[in-house]
Each structure stands twice: as structure tokens, then as C-alpha cells.
Design a protein around this motif. Structure first.
Motif, PDB file in Angstrom:
ATOM      1  N   VAL A 149       0.886  -1.053   0.089  1.00  0.00           N
ATOM      2  CA  VAL A 149       0.004  -0.025  -0.247  1.00  0.00           C
ATOM      3  C   VAL A 149       0.921   1.073   0.096  1.00  0.00           C
ATOM      4  O   VAL A 149       1.822   1.246   0.823  1.00  0.00           O
ATOM      5  N   SER A 150       0.669   2.173  -0.913  1.00  0.00           N
ATOM      6  CA  SER A 150       1.382   3.455  -0.823  1.00  0.00           C
ATOM      7  C   SER A 150       0.159   4.543  -0.809  1.00  0.00           C
ATOM      8  O   SER A 150      -0.812   4.539  -1.141  1.00  0.00           O
ATOM      9  N   ILE A 151       0.263   5.323   0.444  1.00  0.00           N
ATOM     10  CA  ILE A 151      -0.437   6.755   0.596  1.00  0.00           C
ATOM     11  C   ILE A 151      -0.081   7.817   0.343  1.00  0.00           C
ATOM     12  O   ILE A 151       1.251   8.200   0.686  1.00  0.00           O
ATOM     13  N   LEU A 152      -0.674   8.780  -0.281  1.00  0.00           N
ATOM     14  CA  LEU A 152      -0.313  10.113  -1.039  1.00  0.00           C
ATOM     15  C   LEU A 152      -1.396  11.065  -0.231  1.00  0.00           C
ATOM     16  O   LEU A 152      -2.815  10.757  -0.560  1.00  0.00           O
ATOM     17  N   SER A 153      -1.090  12.214  -0.123  1.00  0.00           N
ATOM     18  CA  SER A 153      -1.703  13.596   0.152  1.00  0.00           C
ATOM     19  C   SER A 153      -1.709  14.094  -1.118  1.00  0.00           C
ATOM     20  O   SER A 153      -0.836  13.761  -2.240  1.00  0.00           O
ATOM     21  N   ALA A 154      -2.229  15.366  -0.983  1.00  0.00           N
ATOM     22  CA  ALA A 154      -2.384  16.248  -2.268  1.00  0.00           C
ATOM     23  C   ALA A 154      -0.696  16.730  -2.635  1.00  0.00           C
ATOM     24  O   ALA A 154      -0.402  16.835  -3.776  1.00  0.00           O
ATOM     25  N   HIS A 155       0.208  16.637  -1.503  1.00  0.00           N
ATOM     26  CA  HIS A 155       1.431  17.257  -1.878  1.00  0.00           C
ATOM     27  C   HIS A 155       2.639  16.252  -1.607  1.00  0.00           C
ATOM     28  O   HIS A 155       3.850  16.300  -1.957  1.00  0.00           O
ATOM     29  N   LEU A 156       2.344  15.189  -0.690  1.00  0.00           N
ATOM     30  CA  LEU A 156       3.551  14.448   0.113  1.00  0.00           C
ATOM     31  C   LEU A 156       3.075  12.926  -0.135  1.00  0.00           C
ATOM     32  O   LEU A 156       1.779  12.560  -0.236  1.00  0.00           O
ATOM     33  N   HIS A 157       4.184  12.166  -0.230  1.00  0.00           N
ATOM     34  CA  HIS A 157       4.206  10.660  -0.110  1.00  0.00           C
ATOM     35  C   HIS A 157       4.381  10.292   1.131  1.00  0.00           C
ATOM     36  O   HIS A 157       5.573  10.563   1.882  1.00  0.00           O
ATOM     37  N   HIS A 158       3.317  10.045   1.896  1.00  0.00           N
ATOM     38  CA  HIS A 158       3.339   9.571   3.405  1.00  0.00           C
ATOM     39  C   HIS A 158       4.008   8.497   3.586  1.00  0.00           C
ATOM     40  O   HIS A 158       4.935   8.146   4.503  1.00  0.00           O
ATOM     41  N   LYS A 159       3.521   7.271   3.034  1.00  0.00           N
ATOM     42  CA  LYS A 159       4.262   5.932   3.255  1.00  0.00           C
ATOM     43  C   LYS A 159       3.973   4.984   2.452  1.00  0.00           C
ATOM     44  O   LYS A 159       2.784   4.830   1.789  1.00  0.00           O
ATOM     45  N   THR A 160       4.775   3.950   2.224  1.00  0.00           N
ATOM     46  CA  THR A 160       4.452   2.675   1.535  1.00  0.00           C
ATOM     47  C   THR A 160       4.968   1.491   2.463  1.00  0.00           C
ATOM     48  O   THR A 160       6.006   1.501   2.987  1.00  0.00           O
ATOM     49  N   PHE A 161       3.968   0.388   2.702  1.00  0.00           N
ATOM     50  CA  PHE A 161       4.067  -0.501   3.507  1.00  0.00           C
ATOM     51  C   PHE A 161       3.391  -1.877   3.195  1.00  0.00           C
ATOM     52  O   PHE A 161       2.630  -1.777   2.191  1.00  0.00           O
ATOM     53  N   VAL A 162       3.604  -2.945   3.629  1.00  0.00           N
ATOM     54  CA  VAL A 162       2.989  -4.238   3.513  1.00  0.00           C
ATOM     55  C   VAL A 162       2.089  -4.701   4.529  1.00  0.00           C
ATOM     56  O   VAL A 162       2.293  -4.289   5.844  1.00  0.00           O
ATOM     57  N   GLN A 163       0.916  -5.038   4.233  1.00  0.00           N
ATOM     58  CA  GLN A 163      -0.033  -5.193   5.156  1.00  0.00           C
ATOM     59  C   GLN A 163      -0.607  -6.516   4.823  1.00  0.00           C
ATOM     60  O   GLN A 163      -0.782  -6.962   3.680  1.00  0.00           O
ATOM     61  N   PRO A 164      -1.567  -7.265   5.705  1.00  0.00           N
ATOM     62  CA  PRO A 164      -2.228  -8.514   5.597  1.00  0.00           C
ATOM     63  C   PRO A 164      -3.171  -8.058   4.361  1.00  0.00           C
ATOM     64  O   PRO A 164      -3.723  -7.131   4.276  1.00  0.00           O
ATOM     65  N   PRO A 165      -3.939  -9.264   3.610  1.00  0.00           N
ATOM     66  CA  PRO A 165      -4.787  -8.666   2.311  1.00  0.00           C
ATOM     67  C   PRO A 165      -5.907  -8.541   3.037  1.00  0.00           C
ATOM     68  O   PRO A 165      -6.845  -9.556   2.898  1.00  0.00           O
ATOM     69  N   SER A 166      -6.188  -7.323   3.824  1.00  0.00           N
ATOM     70  CA  SER A 166      -7.512  -7.270   4.450  1.00  0.00           C
ATOM     71  C   SER A 166      -8.015  -5.592   4.359  1.00  0.00           C
ATOM     72  O   SER A 166      -7.311  -4.854   4.743  1.00  0.00           O
ATOM     73  N   PRO A 167      -9.151  -5.483   3.863  1.00  0.00           N
ATOM     74  CA  PRO A 167      -9.632  -4.362   3.707  1.00  0.00           C
ATOM     75  C   PRO A 167      -9.905  -3.438   5.196  1.00  0.00           C
ATOM     76  O   PRO A 167      -9.713  -2.288   5.168  1.00  0.00           O
ATOM     77  N   GLU A 168     -10.353  -4.492   6.163  1.00  0.00           N
ATOM     78  CA  GLU A 168     -10.520  -3.945   7.389  1.00  0.00           C
ATOM     79  C   GLU A 168      -9.096  -3.365   8.099  1.00  0.00           C
ATOM     80  O   GLU A 168      -9.084  -2.245   8.584  1.00  0.00           O
ATOM     81  N   ALA A 169      -8.154  -3.987   7.680  1.00  0.00           N
ATOM     82  CA  ALA A 169      -6.709  -3.451   8.160  1.00  0.00           C
ATOM     83  C   ALA A 169      -6.336  -2.077   7.512  1.00  0.00           C
ATOM     84  O   ALA A 169      -6.067  -1.048   8.223  1.00  0.00           O
ATOM     85  N   LEU A 170      -6.655  -1.982   6.501  1.00  0.00           N
ATOM     86  CA  LEU A 170      -6.434  -0.709   5.748  1.00  0.00           C
ATOM     87  C   LEU A 170      -7.406   0.222   6.049  1.00  0.00           C
ATOM     88  O   LEU A 170      -6.809   1.521   6.470  1.00  0.00           O
ATOM     89  N   SER A 171      -8.606  -0.039   6.381  1.00  0.00           N
ATOM     90  CA  SER A 171      -9.465   0.907   6.812  1.00  0.00           C
ATOM     91  C   SER A 171      -9.121   1.390   8.492  1.00  0.00           C
ATOM     92  O   SER A 171      -9.033   3.032   8.606  1.00  0.00           O
ATOM     93  N   SER A 172      -8.800   0.737   9.179  1.00  0.00           N
ATOM     94  CA  SER A 172      -8.399   0.917  10.392  1.00  0.00           C
ATOM     95  C   SER A 172      -7.017   1.873  10.494  1.00  0.00           C
ATOM     96  O   SER A 172      -7.084   3.141  11.160  1.00  0.00           O
ATOM     97  N   TYR A 173      -6.142   1.594   9.478  1.00  0.00           N
ATOM     98  CA  TYR A 173      -4.945   2.254   9.392  1.00  0.00           C
ATOM     99  C   TYR A 173      -5.182   3.922   8.925  1.00  0.00           C
ATOM    100  O   TYR A 173      -4.744   4.819   9.302  1.00  0.00           O
ATOM    101  N   LEU A 174      -6.424   3.801   7.813  1.00  0.00           N
ATOM    102  CA  LEU A 174      -6.415   5.260   7.491  1.00  0.00           C
ATOM    103  C   LEU A 174      -7.398   6.014   8.463  1.00  0.00           C
ATOM    104  O   LEU A 174      -6.896   7.220   8.615  1.00  0.00           O
ATOM    105  N   HIS A 175      -8.052   5.432   9.166  1.00  0.00           N
ATOM    106  CA  HIS A 175      -8.848   6.393  10.199  1.00  0.00           C
ATOM    107  C   HIS A 175      -8.020   6.545  11.462  1.00  0.00           C
ATOM    108  O   HIS A 175      -8.253   7.701  11.923  1.00  0.00           O
ATOM    109  N   ALA A 176      -6.896   5.699  11.584  1.00  0.00           N
ATOM    110  CA  ALA A 176      -6.066   6.068  12.920  1.00  0.00           C
ATOM    111  C   ALA A 176      -5.106   7.081  12.389  1.00  0.00           C
ATOM    112  O   ALA A 176      -4.632   7.954  13.441  1.00  0.00           O
ATOM    113  N   HIS A 177      -4.529   7.168  11.168  1.00  0.00           N
ATOM    114  CA  HIS A 177      -3.450   8.058  10.902  1.00  0.00           C
ATOM    115  C   HIS A 177      -3.843   9.122  10.141  1.00  0.00           C
ATOM    116  O   HIS A 177      -3.107  10.152   9.973  1.00  0.00           O
TER     117      HIS A 177
END
Length: 360
Positions: free
Chosen positions: A28-56
Motif C-alpha cells: 500500500v502507498s499513501i499520498l496526500s495532495a503534495h506528499l508521499h506519506h508511506k509505502t508499507f506491506v499489510q495483510p490482504p484485508s480491507p478492514e486493516a487498511l480502513s483501520s490504518y487510514l482512520h487512525a493516521h
């Protein structure tokens, strides 16, 4: 005096998520309008991705994308349910630099998806509903049974040739093969010298008969589906088009799902792949073979139906005769398939049965 707050709040900001999907992990790679925040590996789980986004990135506007492939659309359904605006894209449509092609990694793939999503360069493919996907599964399972059955029949014929077993006079013509009488001759009229040889041949015959029973069952289920409330009307419209049989009609209804998503017949032809490749430079404009892109199952079925339609429909018969005067029949039939597709688009779009006397 305003109080300083340490609480994160991304309200009103878009957070772009590129996902490279694999069986055991997501990169997963996460970008905002101007920055590249992070690229990381996670389990194949939409729930895990949703939890990460809502937390950070709390209260952000989450947009994600991944490439269509083996994983299907289950992840898309889950992400959308959790409030993430996900799209599924054709891998060929993701812009890739030469460096990314030479140094391809999962991290590079996820970053380029996120980057293209942020630049608004991605076009989402149509994601069908779950019910339509399951109808497609039945149709494709039947197609697989047809292919498997053809291979098994070839094995039996190879067995007969290998042992020098000749066909009786009544089965000399291939059109008589695989009838009930032919199967009875295979089962009772052939004798091997050993018990092992008889057992091996019997297993081949059992496999063919088992596949034929499965194929018959799949066909019965599709016939019942054609009479269902969901498909009966459009199925009847498609069957009014010359050359279109039960399997092809249901395949079109399941693969297209809703004809209204195509603005015109040219868009439908592009989806199926009945458009030529082109290469233009200067004063030269060269047209080539059919594009490699397209819905291959529908394209092959449509061309097969075009051979029948060229005999049954007066207008198509006349067009085919004219085309064969200047090109090979195998090339002419592709153009007939395009005309047949126009008729399919017309009857589904305007809900009118086709009449053979219609001439374009």
C-alpha cells in the motif's frame, strides 16, 4: 486566546491510496495532495487498511485504487462498504515509465497507482454486482466443461488410434461419433487383451460420460435462468437476432449487465474488442488487426454466431457476399460480426425485437 491542539484532523483533504494486491499481502502507498506519506506491506484485508487510514488520517476523504486481476472484486465491495471511494482499473491503463518497467517491484507498482489516482489519470472499469458475477461463474464453468469434454474425446480417439482399433462401417463418418450407439460400441464392442487395459479404457469412458452429465446439468440451469424474471425480456430480444443462441444471449446479458453504460455501439465494439489497431504518422494512416484488448469470451462467441447470421439474415448474407469478393472469408466475417453487434446493441437499447428484413 486559541488553544493549541495535537489532535490530527484531515477533514476536507483527499488521501490517495494505491494498492498492489497479492494473495498473501497487499503493498500500500499513501499520498496526500503534495506528499508521499508511506509505502508499507499489510495483510490482504480491507478492514486493516480502513483501520490504518482512520487512525493516521482521521476524517480524511479516502480514495483508493487497485488493478483488476485474480482477486476479483470482493475487496472493492468491502472498501466501498467502509466508506473508501475505491475504483478498479485495467492494469494496461496505469501509466508506467521505462525506469518502472526495468525496476518493477510491488512498492513501485503501488506508488504508481497512487500517483496516477492523485493525478486523475485512471479510468475505472465497470464493477458488476455480486449476482451478475455468480451468473458469469455458471456460464464460465459450462465453457470449461465444454473444453474439458473436447479434450477427453480426443484422448479416447487417440487411444483407439494407438491400439489400431478401426471404426465400424456405421461410424466411419465423424458426424456419427458420440451418439448413444457410438458410446455403446465403445463400451461393449471393444475388448482389450488384459484387465489393466480394459480398466484404463473404462476410466476414459467414465470420464466422458461424467463430463456429459455435468454439461447437461449446467445447460439445464442456464435454460431455467433464461426464463427468470431478471433475464426473460432481454433474453427474448437477443434471441430475435439471427445467429444468437441461448448460451451467447445469456453471456451477453451477464457480461454487459446494463447496456445503458455504453453511449453508442462504437463504445460497445471497443469493449468487446471489435476495433482495429491503428498507426498514423504524417500522411500515413495504417489500420491493422483487431486490438488485443477486449472481452475475449464475447468476441469469440460473437464471431462464431456471425457465421450463422450470415446465412440466416438477408442483409448480412448480402454484405458477406460483397465482402468476400475483395477479402478472405475469415476477415469478412469479422465485419459481419461488427454488424451483428450493432443489431444486438439496437434491440437491447431500444427494447425492440429484430426483424430479418431490416437492412442497414
Amino acid at each position: 486566546m486559541r488553544k493549541q491542539s495535537n489532535t490530527l484532523n484531515f477533514e476536507g483533504q483527499n488521501i490517495y491510496v494505491g494498492i498492489d494486491v497479492h494473495l498473501k499481502s497487499w503493498t500500500v502507498s499513501i499520498l496526500s495532495a503534495h506528499l508521499h506519506h508511506k509505502t508499507f506491506v499489510q495483510p490482504p484485508s480491507p478492514e486493516a487498511l480502513s483501520s490504518y487510514l482512520h487512525a493516521h488520517f482521521p476524517n480524511g476523504n479516502y480514495l483508493s485504487a487497485y488493478e483488476a486481476g485474480f482477486s476479483g472484486f470482493w475487496a472493492h465491495y468491502k472498501l466501498v462498504e467502509m466508506g473508501i471511494q475505491n475504483i478498479v482499473v485495467n492494469p494496461a491503463d496505469v501509466s508506467t515509465s521505462q525506469k518502472e518497467r526495468l525496476q518493477k517491484t510491488d512498492a513501485v507498482d503501488s506508488r504508481k497507482i497512487a500517483r496516477s489516482l492523485r493525478s486523475n489519470e485512471l479510468t475505472a472499469i465497470h464493477v458488476p454486482c455480486r449476482e451478475t458475477l455468480e451468473v458469469r461463474t455458471l456460464l464460465r464453468s459450462r465453457d470449461a466443461l465444454v473444453r474439458d469434454l473436447a479434450r477427453m474425446k480426443q484422448r479416447i480417439k487417440a487411444f483407439l488410434y494407438y491400439y489400431g482399433i478401426d471404426y465400424p462401417e456405421e461410424f466411419r463418418h465423424s458426424g456419427t461419433h458420440w451418439s448413444r450407439a457410438f458410446m455403446n460400441w465403445l463400451r461393449n464392442g471393444i475388448r482389450m487383451d488384459t484387465e489393466e487395459g480394459s480398466a484404463g479404457f473404462s476410466l476414459l469412458l467414465d470420464s466422458v460420460e461424467s463430463q456429459r452429465r455435468l454439461l447437461l446439468e449446467a445447460t439445464r440451469k442456464l435454460r431455467a435462468l433464461s426464463r427468470s424474471d431478471r433475464y426473460a425480456t432481454d433474453y427474448g430480444l437477443l434471441r430475435s437476432v439471427p445467429g444468437i443462441g441461448m448460451i451467447t444471449a445469456l453471456a451477453f446479458l451477464a457480461e454487459l449487465e446494463d447496456i445503458r453504460r455504453f453511449a453508442n455501439s462504437d463504445r460497445l465494439a471497443g469493449y468487446i474488442g471489435l476495433v482495429p489497431t491503428s498507426h498514423s504518422t504524417g500522411e500515413k494512416d495504417n489500420k491493422g488487426e483487431m486490438t488485443f484488448r477486449g472481452q475475449m469470451q464475447l468476441r469469440s462467441k460473437l464471431i462464431e454466431c456471425a457465421w450463422f447470421a450470415a446465412r440466416l439474415d438477408p442483409a448480412l448474407n448480402m454484405a458477406f457476399s460483397k465482402l468476400t469478393r475483395r477479402m478472405e472469408p475469415n476477415k469478412a466475417i469479422v465485419r459481419i460480426a461488427r454488424k451483428l453487434l450493432n443489431r444486438i446493441f439496437y434491440v437491447l437499447k431500444y427494447k425492440r425485437r429484430y426483424k430479418n428484413e431490416t437492412v442497414e
